[in-house]
Each structure stands twice: as C-alpha cells, then as structure tokens.
Scaffold this motif. Structure first.
Motif, short mmCIF file in Angstrom:
data_model
loop_
_atom_site.label_atom_id
_atom_site.label_comp_id
_atom_site.label_asym_id
_atom_site.label_seq_id
_atom_site.Cartn_x
_atom_site.Cartn_y
_atom_site.Cartn_z
N TYR A 1 0.83 -1.20 0.00
CA TYR A 1 0.00 0.00 0.00
C TYR A 1 0.87 1.26 0.00
N SER B 1 0.69 3.91 -2.89
CA SER B 1 0.24 5.27 -2.57
C SER B 1 1.27 6.30 -2.99
N LEU C 1 -5.62 6.08 -3.21
CA LEU C 1 -4.72 5.54 -2.19
C LEU C 1 -4.13 6.71 -1.40
N ILE D 1 -11.07 3.85 4.35
CA ILE D 1 -10.07 2.82 4.70
C ILE D 1 -9.89 2.68 6.21
#
Length: 272
Positions: free
Chosen positions: A28, A32, A45, A238
């Motif tokens: 991630y 991102s 993201l 998230i």
C-alpha cells in the motif's frame, strides 16, 4: 523431514503471522507513493498522514453540527445492533439446536425447514424486511438474526447428533428424563461448540449489518462509509474498514478467551 511434521516455535509463528500484514502495508505504501507522485490530488490511495488526520477528525474532534464524536457514535450504534442480534441468535440456536439434534420427531419436523432457511440469501430479504418492519432498528436486527440463526442451529444440531450414543443410553439407564439429558448431558458439551459456531458467524453478521446500515440508516459504521463514498473520501473509508476488522477480531478473540476460560477441558477434547 516432511513438511507436515515441521512445527514452528512461538517466535517463528509470530513472524509468520506478521509477514502478510507487513507485505500488505508495504504494498500500500509503495502504491500510494507512486500514485501521489503522479497526481498529488489522487484520492484512491491516500497517504498515511491523510488517513491519520481523518481519524483524528472523526474520532477525537466533536462534530461541529451535532457535537458528537462521529466514530464513537457510529461504533456504539453498530455494536448495539450487532450484539442484540447475535444474542437473539445465540439463545434461539441453543434451544432449537438441542431440540432438533436430540429429538428425532423435532428433527423430522424442523430439520428440513432449517436447512432450506439457511440457503436463503439474507440480503435478498432486506427489501421485504424494510417493507414489513420499517426502516428502524428492528429490520436491521432481524436481518442479522435471519442470516445467522439457521446456520448456527444446523451446526449445533449436527454436533448434538455426533455425541456418543452410549452417553444418552447410560443417562436413560440411570433414570434421566429427556429434560435432564438435554440439560446435564447435552448442553455442557454443546456450549463450547456454540461459541465456535458464533465465531464463524461474526463475519456474515458484520456483512449483514453494514449492508442494512448502508441502505437505510442515519448512524453506524456502514452508514458512514456509504455516506462519504460520494466524496471519494478514501482517507475515511479505509480507516473505517480497518476499524471494523479490528472490532471483529477483538470479538473473536474475546469469544476464544471465554471458551478457554469457561471450558478448559474442551481444548484437550478437540486435540483428540
């Protein structure tokens, strides 16, 4: 040495358990950074700093309109619905599971109905529940009960039928009635298995709760996620998803601890 005979130690198990989470976090972070380097306004993201700021705003700062801490109020609303529904399912499943598993007549009467009911997609019934019961709390709780109760009943009934027949025969030889057999022979052995069944239904229960809150609610974790999705607020969505997962994990851990403390003999039985 065969792989099936290799048993990692406690420290190795910890590292192995942590590895998938670390890899997911690294993936991630890299994704991102790559997207934000290409487009600083990218919302798919968000950076960890953006999510931290969103959590601070939702969890630790009072809402200017209502004065409530939104994440706390959403959590309490969702947990209230979930715990109420699972309490109903647990009590009803314990009674019906023992009755269906222990009594052949009850099994012939209710067994096929429960089997068919467990196959009905609960989310397909959601519009019917809203029409019949309205958009209030009852319809949301009913959805979770409908989605979890038949499965727990079937599992408990099968566990009752798997108990050694010799135990029931010995109890009857000693003069025990059907009621006494259910309370003193069957129930003590079924209670730890009920906890197992409840743990397995935590995931579906959360799914039904989030779906009901997303469609018709003014509070709750699912309501908040679907409210901010129109703004593509992934910095809120998230963390909320992570928080829901953490709550489900803590509930599962609590049930596992309860099983271990209340029924210490069950671990040895399972090992056998």
């Amino acid at each position: 040495m065969r792989l099936v005979n290799i048993r990692p130690g406690r420290q190795v198990r910890f590292y192995l358990a942590a590895l998938p989470f670390v890899l997911l976090a690294v993936a991630y972070f890299l994704g991102s950074n790559a997207r934000l380097a290409e487009n600083p306004n990218d919302k798919l993201l968000p950076a960890l700093s953006s999510m931290a700021q969103a959590v601070k705003q939702m969890a630790f700062q009072a809402d200017t309109r209502t004065g409530a801490y939104l994440m706390l109020s959403d959590t309490l609303a969702s947990l209230g619905r979930l715990i109420s529904a699972l309490s109903i399912s647990t009590v009803a499943a314990l009674v019906l599971g023992i009755v269906i598993g222990l009594l052949p007549g009850a099994n012939a009467l209710l067994g096929p109905f429960v089997s068919v009911a467990s196959m009905v997609p609960p989310l397909a019934l959601l519009p019917i529940l809203f029409i019949v019961m309205g958009l209030g709390e009852n319809s949301k709780i009913a959805l979770i009960v409908i989605g979890t109760l038949p499965c727990i009943i079937r599992d408990l009934a099968m566990k009752v039928q798997e108990l050694p027949r010799e135990q029931l025969i010995k109890a009857q030889t000693l003069g025990a009635s059907t009621w006494q057999i259910a309370l003193r022979v069957v129930m003590p052995q079924i209670l730890p298995r009920l906890i197992d069944s409840l743990r397995l239904q935590l995931g579906p229960a959360w799914l039904f709760l989030i779906a009901a809150e997303a469609i018709a609610s003014d509070s709750g974790l699912g309501y908040r996620i679907f409210l901010v999705r129109r703004y593509l607020a992934m910095d809120i969505i998230i963390p909320y998803v992570i928080w829901i997962t953490l709550l489900a994990f803590l509930m599962d851990a609590g049930l596992r601890l309860l099983q271990r403390r209340a029924f210490p003999w069950f671990a040895s039985v399972r090992a056998e």
